[in-house]
Design an enzyme around this catalytic site. Structure first.
Site, short mmCIF file in Angstrom:
data_model
loop_
_atom_site.label_atom_id
_atom_site.label_comp_id
_atom_site.label_asym_id
_atom_site.label_seq_id
_atom_site.Cartn_x
_atom_site.Cartn_y
_atom_site.Cartn_z
CB CYS A 2 -0.89 0.03 1.22
SG CYS A 2 -1.94 -1.39 1.36
NE ARG A 27 4.60 1.77 -1.04
CZ ARG A 27 5.37 1.94 0.04
NH1 ARG A 27 6.44 2.68 -0.04
NH2 ARG A 27 5.07 1.38 1.19
CD1 TRP A 79 0.15 -5.83 -3.32
CD2 TRP A 79 -0.02 -6.55 -1.20
NE1 TRP A 79 0.68 -7.09 -3.25
CE2 TRP A 79 0.60 -7.56 -1.98
CE3 TRP A 79 -0.22 -6.79 0.16
CZ2 TRP A 79 1.00 -8.79 -1.43
CZ3 TRP A 79 0.17 -8.00 0.70
CH2 TRP A 79 0.78 -8.98 -0.11
CG ASN A 109 0.18 2.39 3.65
OD1 ASN A 109 -0.85 2.40 3.00
ND2 ASN A 109 1.32 2.90 3.22
N GLY A 110 -0.76 -0.85 6.64
CA GLY A 110 -0.53 -1.67 7.83
C GLY A 110 -1.72 -2.56 8.10
CD GLU A 490 18.24 -12.56 -6.12
OE1 GLU A 490 17.68 -13.07 -5.15
OE2 GLU A 490 17.79 -11.53 -6.68
CE LYS A 494 15.75 -11.07 -8.59
NZ LYS A 494 15.17 -10.27 -7.56
CD GLU A 497 11.37 -11.59 -7.09
OE1 GLU A 497 11.15 -11.06 -6.01
OE2 GLU A 497 12.42 -11.36 -7.74
CG HIS A 513 20.41 -36.37 -2.16
ND1 HIS A 513 20.80 -37.67 -1.90
CD2 HIS A 513 21.56 -35.65 -2.15
CE1 HIS A 513 22.10 -37.72 -1.71
NE2 HIS A 513 22.60 -36.50 -1.87
CE LYS A 612 12.10 -2.27 -4.70
NZ LYS A 612 12.93 -3.36 -5.23
#
Ligand code: G6P
Length: 617
Positions: A2, A27, A79, A109-110, A490, A494, A497, A513, A612
């Site tokens: 948000c 964001r 969001w 927000n929160g 990473e 990426k 995402e 394994h 973000k």
């Protein structure tokens, strides 16, 4: 996640707020809304989807002399957490006892954790709710306490709230006034000439002013035009420092690139130079990191370096763990921040905890910082956003100086984090066991990183071309060993995402394994094959993959013919020790993910469902 933007001054608020919303789009969000105080009423517009949907729904606000012409307003990108991303659930949330007009408008927000109890109490008092959100409960709560003093109503309500908030609130009966407050969710107050611009992060403020105040938890500020009066929840006045934003508006623009992500990938040589500038002492073979506030004797006394973070920052931390053990012979471990905070971690005064966070606002990392502080550990922040909560609460640490990172998928923050972690490892090593000569060697290798990254960026066209072969795959594996294992993690993060290809990373030795059962033609494997320790063994694993028809993309050291013949595709990165190959190889895989996602037509800078800065648990 948000975003909040709010305005109080002499200018028309609507265009300022709509532009601010556009700056907050990076964001990650799924609906947007605006409330303007005009002609003794609060006018609210909200829309699901993009900010441009909201703009269309408002219509011709420039020639509107009633609804949207006021110079006081609040706006929000949501969001979804509580309730789906619908127009009703979008902010601002209006409130009044009668439900007819909005006496109060709030953006939040929160998370209000006790919202159910508050909502049923307020519904019991006859109030009607129009959304599934936790935030609407706070809006009604504030309204229920409003008797002409908005700051008092907000403070009284916030004392009853459990959870986190960054809020901006208007009252119909208070035409010139706005109240903002925070606990756990950032609020930045931008100070202009006779005007104030408030936002959840500085990128929405920078085009208006560089002078800002960062609110502390439980601060409540009354804003009237250019006047800012900050108090505690108990109304005691407090003074907060005025800070200068040290980056320009251009830094947060695309600058001719198709996407922020590509721009940020290409910015890495400069960003890394900024991270290491003035911090390497090649004569003494060490690094100068005054922000850690550690003398050599303190470092000798430390038993362990614990590194905490989430997502990409945690992957960067893993490189740090390897380097601290490798260079300094010191115990180090990386921990997922949410896990650390909840499992009663064993840390104490002989441990240093380094919290890594691009945004400095990630809720789990922040809570882990507080847990480590509570247990008496020395806690430092490795943060990009200046003035962010983790930077301020740790009080010691190192800023990355990577510049604003706008694309949701982190790129330059990772390579700057790794560069700084290598410098931390070098500093610790020189206070412990590393010789002057060895120190000089490592210091020089760190200084080379920006030029090595330049070399990798020259591969862009080649990588774009080979990416064409990957758009139709649904699954991929990434494998690596030692320092290159975090690179595999990473790389896989990426690609999932931004291109939505399911990808998993394994230590190359782990492949047999279990995961090997999935190898077949439709399962390509990305192998980190840089020259150095473990390469021959990973090459052996590559043979195992190819024997099962999995095609292999190798990231290899330039000119390594042995590696080339074992791969179906390859990307060459310059020769360097594995600790810096973590950076060059990651840059190669960033470009690879970018081009696959671009060819698939994915929304690269704002991938679905991602945010973000994750300020909720
Ligand atoms: C989100 C972002 C990731 C980031 C993670 C940690 O999930 O989408 O890119 O790595 O948060 O963020 P931080 O700001 O703490 O580094």
């Amino acid at each position: 996640m948000c975003g909040i933007i709010a305005y109080s001054g002499n200018r028309s608020a609507t265009p300022i707020l709509l532009n601010g919303l556009r700056k907050l789009e990076y964001r990650g969000y799924d609906s947007a809304g605006i409330a303007i105080h005009s002609n003794n009423s609060i006018h609210i517009y909200k829309q699901e989807g993009k900010v441009e949907n909201l703009v269309k729904s408002i219509g011709d606000y420039e020639n509107d002399s009633t609804h949207m012409s006021g110079n006081l307003g609040i706006a929000h990108t949501r969001w979804a957490t509580h309730g789906p991303p619908t127009t009703d659930n979008a902010h601002p949330h209006g409130a009044s006892a009668s439900g007819e007009e909005h006496n109060i408008a709030l953006v939040h927000n929160g998370i209000i954790e006790n919202y159910r109890a508050l909502k049923s109490r307020l519904e019991g008092e006859g109030r009607v709710f129009h959304s599934d959100t936790d935030s609407e409960a706070l809006s009604h709560l504030i309204d229920s306490y409003y008797d002409g003093d908005l700051a008092k109503a907000v403070s009284t309500a916030l004392k009853e709230v459990q959870g986190t908030f960054g809020i901006a609130c208007l009252a119909k009966a208070d035409p010139g006034k706005m109240v903002v407050a925070r606990r756990g969710s950032p609020i930045v107050i931008g100070l202009g000439d006779d005007e104030t611009i408030i936002a959840s992060d500085a990128s929405a403020i920078i085009s208006h002013t560089r002078q800002v105040i960062y609110l502390d938890d439980n601060d409540v500020a009354v804003i009237q035009g250019g006047k800012v009066d900050i108090r505690t929840l108990d109304a005691s006045p407090v003074v907060r420092d005025i800070a200068d934003i040290d980056w320009s508006e251009d830094a947060a623009e695309k600058g001719g690139y198709e996407h922020y992500m590509l721009k940020e990938i290409f910015e890495q040589p400069t960003a890394i130079s900024n991270s290491i500038r003035g911090r390497i002492d090649t004569d003494r073979g060490t690094s100068v990191l005054a922000g850690l506030q550690l003398e050599p004797r303190d470092i000798v006394d430390l038993q362990r370096l614990v590194i905490i973070g989430c997502g990409t920052s945690m992957n960067g931390g893993l490189v740090g763990e390897y380097a601290v053990e490798d260079f300094a012979g010191m115990l180090s471990e990386v921990e997922q921040a949410a896990e650390f905070r909840y499992r009663n971690p064993i840390v104490g005064s002989k441990d240093m905890v380094v919290a890594i966070s691009q945004s400095g606002e990630t809720a789990d990392t922040l809570a882990a910082v507080r847990e480590a502080q509570c247990k008496g550990a020395l806690v430092a922040g490795l943060v990009n956003v200046v003035g962010s909560t983790i930077a301020r609460e740790t009080g010691r640490g190192i800023y990355l100086h990577a510049g604003p990172e706008i694309s949701v998928a982190s790129t330059k923050a990772f390579t700057c984090q790794v560069s700084v972690l290598l410098m931390i490892a070098l500093k610790f090593a020189r206070s412990r066991r590393l010789s002057h000569e060895e120190g000089i060697k490592i210091a020089k290798e760190i200084e080379r990183i920006p030029e090595l990254v330049e070399e990798v960026l020259k591969q862009n066209d080649h990588i774009a071309k080979l990416a064409e072969d990957f758009v139709d795959y649904d699954n991929m594996f990434y494998i690596g060993r030692g320092y290159l294992y975090p690179v595999a993690l990473e790389g896989a993060l990426k690609i999932k995402e931004i291109s939505y290809i399911h990808a998993e990373a394994y230590h190359a030795a782990e492949l047999k394994h279990g995961p090997i059962a999935l190898l077949e033609e439709s399962m390509p494997v990305v192998a980190l094959l840089n020259e150095g320790p473990g390469k021959e063994k990973t090459l052996g694993n590559v043979e195992e993959c190819r024997a099962r028809k999995s095609p292999v993309l190798g990231v290899i050291t330039a000119g390594d013919e042995e590696a080339k013949i074992n791969c179906d595709w390859y990307i060459e990165v310059p020769a360097s020790p594995h600790y810096t190959a973590t950076i060059t190889s990651t840059v190669a895989l960033q470009l690879f993910s970018y081009h696959v996602a671009r060819l698939k037509g994915c929304p690269i800078d704002q991938p679905r469902n991602l945010a973000k800065s994750v300020t909720v648990e």
